[in-house]
Scaffold this active site. Structure first.
Site, PDB file in Angstrom:
ATOM      1  N   ASP A 106     -13.122  -5.146  -1.459  1.00 22.77           N
ATOM      2  CA  ASP A 106     -14.099  -6.241  -1.538  1.00 22.77           C
ATOM      3  C   ASP A 106     -15.331  -5.823  -0.757  1.00 22.77           C
ATOM      4  O   ASP A 106     -15.353  -4.763  -0.136  1.00 22.77           O
ATOM      5  CB  ASP A 106     -13.502  -7.532  -0.949  1.00 22.77           C
ATOM      6  CG  ASP A 106     -13.004  -7.329   0.468  1.00 22.77           C
ATOM      7  OD1 ASP A 106     -13.837  -7.320   1.391  1.00 22.77           O
ATOM      8  OD2 ASP A 106     -11.782  -7.155   0.665  1.00 22.77           O
ATOM      9  N   GLU A 152       0.815  -1.206   0.000  1.00 25.03           N
ATOM     10  CA  GLU A 152       0.000   0.000   0.000  1.00 25.03           C
ATOM     11  C   GLU A 152       0.853   1.262   0.000  1.00 25.03           C
ATOM     12  O   GLU A 152       0.380   2.342  -0.341  1.00 25.03           O
ATOM     13  CB  GLU A 152      -0.924   0.001   1.224  1.00 25.03           C
ATOM     14  CG  GLU A 152      -1.958  -1.106   1.208  1.00 25.03           C
ATOM     15  CD  GLU A 152      -2.648  -1.292   2.553  1.00 25.03           C
ATOM     16  OE1 GLU A 152      -3.730  -1.899   2.564  1.00 25.03           O
ATOM     17  OE2 GLU A 152      -2.102  -0.836   3.582  1.00 25.03           O
TER      18      GLU A 152
END
Length: 252
Positions: free
Chosen positions: A216, A13
């Protein structure tokens, strides 16, 4: 100006940010690597919180105590829970809740003992800057600079729920959303660090803001291509949003 701490849970990230860091200096402390330097003209400290509330609290404390940061910003991914929060969207937190905290009947469910509340607010001004940066980064391409990977991607503001559990099943996701809603907590997304960092920052009086890219829907497909999503989508979102955010600090 005191440095800005930029936190993420996973190395993927933050890879793009670390590559752009000017005059980097690494310090090993509390079992973690902290990278000091300049990013888009601002002094920063990059760090990985590791995964979970305790690890995140340790990292946040070290950033404040050892490195004297003036503000903390968290970037990362989360599972979408709220209606209309879809994969590829970004959620900028207004406040934070620990969904797995239950000290009842001594205290109301979700309430943090001796704080008198269950939800910890993000810093209003810092959150507004982060929200504006996210909206700008995901806006229709300006001279081809938009990083938007999903045509209908949106930026949301609202409650993030943190817990020491990776919520990944549809039944669990629906149950969590329902029980929180019944308690008056309309949560947008679920992750594993934000509420802990928010509590530490409140204790020290350090402004905190967080954004999460939705990887998700916290359901039975939550594990599918997670690493690829972080590498190909979330990391690019973080880089673009942090750039705009830091540039806005310079203007402020």
């Amino acid at each position: 100006m005191k440095p800005t701490a930029i936190l993420s849970a996973l190395a993927e990230e933050q890879r793009g940010l670390l590559e752009l860091l000017q005059r980097p200096q690494k310090t090993r402390h509390a079992g973690r690597d902290f990278w000091q330097g300049e990013l888009h003209g601002q002094p920063v400290v990059l760090a990985l919180s590791k995964i979970g509330k305790v690890a995140a609290a340790t990292t946040a404390t070290a950033l404040i105590e050892r490195f004297g940061v003036g503000r903390v910003v968290f970037t990362g991914v989360a599972g979408g829970l709220g209606e209309g929060v879809q994969v590829g969207d970004v959620v900028v937190a207004t406040d934070f809740l620990q969904h797995d905290l239950d000290v009842s009947p001594l205290f109301p469910r979700y309430e943090v003992p001796f704080y008198g509340k269950a939800r910890f607010d993000g810093d209003t001004a810092l959150t507004a800057l982060l929200y504006a940066a996210a909206c700008g980064a995901l806006a229709p391409a300006e001279a081809g600079r938009s990083v938007q990977r999903f045509p209908q991607a949106r930026v949301h503001q609202g409650l993030l729920a943190s817990g020491d559990r990776f919520v990944s099943g549809l039944a669990e996701s629906l149950a969590l959303q329902t029980v929180l809603a019944c308690a008056g907590h309309a949560v947008l997304a679920v992750e594993m660090e934000g509420a802990a960092v928010a509590q530490v920052c409140l204790d020290y009086g350090v402004p905190f803001a967080a954004m999460r890219t939705i990887s998700d829907r916290a359901d039975d497909s939550a594990h599918v291509d997670f690493s690829r999503f972080v590498d190909e989508v979330a990391s690019h979102y973080a880089q673009a949003i942090v750039e705009r955010f830091l540039l806005s600090l310079s203007i402020k």
